[in-house]
Design an enzyme around this catalytic site. Structure first.
Site, mmCIF file in Angstrom:
data_model
loop_
_atom_site.group_PDB
_atom_site.id
_atom_site.type_symbol
_atom_site.label_atom_id
_atom_site.label_comp_id
_atom_site.label_asym_id
_atom_site.label_seq_id
_atom_site.Cartn_x
_atom_site.Cartn_y
_atom_site.Cartn_z
ATOM 1 N N GLU A 129 -29.711 -27.387 -2.557
ATOM 2 C CA GLU A 129 -29.917 -27.701 -3.852
ATOM 3 C C GLU A 129 -31.542 -26.695 -4.528
ATOM 4 O O GLU A 129 -32.249 -27.215 -4.234
ATOM 5 C CB GLU A 129 -30.161 -28.311 -4.023
ATOM 6 N N LYS A 181 -30.090 -41.008 -4.941
ATOM 7 C CA LYS A 181 -30.016 -40.180 -3.902
ATOM 8 C C LYS A 181 -31.592 -38.815 -4.434
ATOM 9 O O LYS A 181 -31.609 -37.725 -3.846
ATOM 10 C CB LYS A 181 -28.912 -39.419 -4.803
ATOM 11 N N ASP A 190 -32.635 -37.402 12.282
ATOM 12 C CA ASP A 190 -31.537 -37.289 12.147
ATOM 13 C C ASP A 190 -31.499 -37.980 10.478
ATOM 14 O O ASP A 190 -31.699 -39.060 10.441
ATOM 15 C CB ASP A 190 -31.097 -38.302 13.374
ATOM 16 N N HIS A 227 -33.199 -27.629 -13.833
ATOM 17 C CA HIS A 227 -31.572 -27.277 -13.396
ATOM 18 C C HIS A 227 -31.120 -25.599 -13.604
ATOM 19 O O HIS A 227 -30.479 -25.035 -12.227
ATOM 20 C CB HIS A 227 -30.958 -27.825 -13.645
HETATM 21 C C1 MEV Z 1 -29.701 -34.593 -8.689
HETATM 22 O O1 MEV Z 1 -29.832 -33.915 -7.472
HETATM 23 C C2 MEV Z 1 -30.929 -34.866 -8.580
HETATM 24 C C3 MEV Z 1 -30.964 -36.326 -9.825
HETATM 25 O O2 MEV Z 1 -29.553 -36.168 -10.517
HETATM 26 C C4 MEV Z 1 -31.394 -37.533 -9.801
HETATM 27 C C5 MEV Z 1 -32.036 -38.953 -10.401
HETATM 28 O O3 MEV Z 1 -30.425 -38.658 -12.029
HETATM 29 O O4 MEV Z 1 -33.001 -39.628 -11.284
HETATM 30 C C6 MEV Z 1 -31.685 -35.797 -10.820
#
Ligand code: MEV
Length: 438
Positions: free
Chosen positions: A85, A280, A296, A393
């Protein structure tokens, strides 16, 4: 078309590739070429990778990047990250730099306990089963000695063994619940070997136990396996500074920023839809280092998310507060990691990653990995509560579009210049490229 095949595993690598190419691609020559393009020229190295799994046809590349300037407990680390990513490594590096001038990260390993269970069925008197267990516990542990010997020399081994009655939830269901210390190894093989031995001994002891009826003697072992839920294998990581010290180019009003960040975390604490995305973002950092160091990541993911639900609902792993003018941002997560065994001495890049980190012990690696997660979370929250996530991004995503369109160096220059001051979106970049090429 019927794409099934029997005996695929028995085919040679070449035959497997030919079968896949013919079966799934109109242009099978091109498919074979693409598959082979990713083979390594060094036959020995290729063989090493072939043998990691079964039915290997090629290698699947992921980029390995470095996020430098991580100051953890007063020591600088350059952190290797393996991730596809865009923007994750850049965000980690930015966070690392930011906190390196504000005292760095503090990390503490709270405990390192691993868990494994023998799940079995016992149809009889549970009081008798407990008496039986008490009388044979020593024998059970003794039966694992040939497996635990080496681990004991390193200061590890089985640290406790108990019988758990689960019959109120499932008829006849009991467990041997064991805890382990596995030092610098993740310990999965060690734990599973111990458990299988414990299960075997349990069954044998029961068959010879005079206190049992015929039926009670017939214990049914369902399975013996480690648990990837490790709520007593926890690392705590933290950053803190005076609220006014949060100021920087994009944080003009540090007080407002700190309050918003705390609020963003409160939302993730109570709202599962947000908590999953929030966590995430943490796992973007955690997984990338876990992968780079040959650990792992599925085990880590499963354990971490179970931990995030430990209070009965899914919640934020990280927390933040402002108290007496001090902003504190912290997280505790379970991480069962190894720096010996498994891929660590087999995969040349894993070996390198561990060398870059200064050959850490497993607890030290727990600290580094958790810090990468917290840094990532900070970077995400900083973007989300200030400029929005898309700015960063899309800046990184533009590279993917430029590659996809096989742009020349000259074109790239023009495109980048244009998007310095124009909104980046997939459509706007594509339209600009197409226009440029007219
Ligand atoms: C993207 O990979 C991760 C985010 O969505 C985490 C978040 O929203 O805190 C930017």
């Amino acid at each position: 078309m019927n794409n099934s095949i029997s005996g695929f595993s028995k085919l040679s690598k070449e035959e497997k590739i030919n079968w896949i190419a013919k079966e799934y691609f109109a242009n099978s020559t091109e498919a074979v070429a693409t598959i082979k393009q990713y083979w390594n020229n060094d036959a020995q190295l290729q063989q090493l990778h072939d043998e990691f799994i079964e039915n290997t046809i090629t290698n699947f590349y992921l980029p390995m990047g470095i996020a430098p300037n991580f100051l953890i407990n007063g020591k600088y680390y350059s952190v290797p990250m393996v991730i596809e990513e865009s923007s994750v490594v850049a965000a980690a590096a930015k966070s690392a730099k930011f906190w390196s001038t504000r005292g760095g990260f503090k990390a503490t390993v709270l405990n390192t306990e691993k868990i494994g269970q023998v799940h079995f069925l016992f149809n009889g008197d549970s009081v008798k089963l407990q008496q039986f267990f008490n009388s044979i516990k020593g024998n059970l542990l003794a039966s694992t000695e040939s497996i635990t010997q080496n681990m004991q020399k390193r200061g590890g081994g089985i640290t406790s063994l108990e019988l758990r009655d689960k019959t109120s939830e499932l008829e006849n269901y009991f467990q041997l619940h064991a805890t382990f210390e596995t030092k610098d190894s993740m310990g999965a093989n060690f734990i599973n070997s111990c458990l299988e031995q414990l299960a075997k001994s349990l069954k044998e002891e029961a068959q010879n136990y005079n206190g049992f009826t015929e039926e009670e003697r017939d214990i049914v072992i369902v399975m013996s396996i480690l648990s990837n839920y490790v709520p007593n294998c926890i690392v705590r990581v933290e950053v803190s500074c005076k609220v006014e010290d949060l100021a920087e180019k994009k944080i003009e009003n540090p007080k407002e920023f700190a309050e918003k960040l705390v609020q963003a975390i409160r939302i993730a604490e109570i709202e599962p839809f947000r908590a999953v995305t929030h966590n995430k973002g943490i796992m973007n950092g955690v997984d990338a280092v876990v992968l780079a160091t040959g650990n792992d990541f599925r085990a880590v993911e499963a354990g971490v998310h179970a931990y995030a639900s430990r209070e009965g609902h899914y919640s934020s792993l990280s927390h933040a507060k402002v108290e007496n003018g001090i902003f504190t941002f912290w997280m505790e997560i379970p991480l069962a990691l190894g720096t010996v065994g498994g891929l660590t001495s087999l995969h040349p890049l894993v070996k390198m990653a561990l060398e870059i980190l200064g050959k850490p012990s497993a607890p030290e690696l727990m600290q580094i990995v958790a810090v990468a997660g917290l840094a990532q979370n900070f970077a995400a929250l900083r973007s989300l509560t200030t400029t929005g996530i898309q700015e960063g991004h899309m800046k990184m995503h533009i590279n993917n579009i430029l590659n996809q369109y096989q742009t020349t160096t000259e074109e790239r220059k023009i495109i980048r210049n244009h998007f310095e001051n124009n909104t980046i979106s997939h459509a706007s970049v594509v339209a600009f490229i197409e226009n440029l090429r007219k």
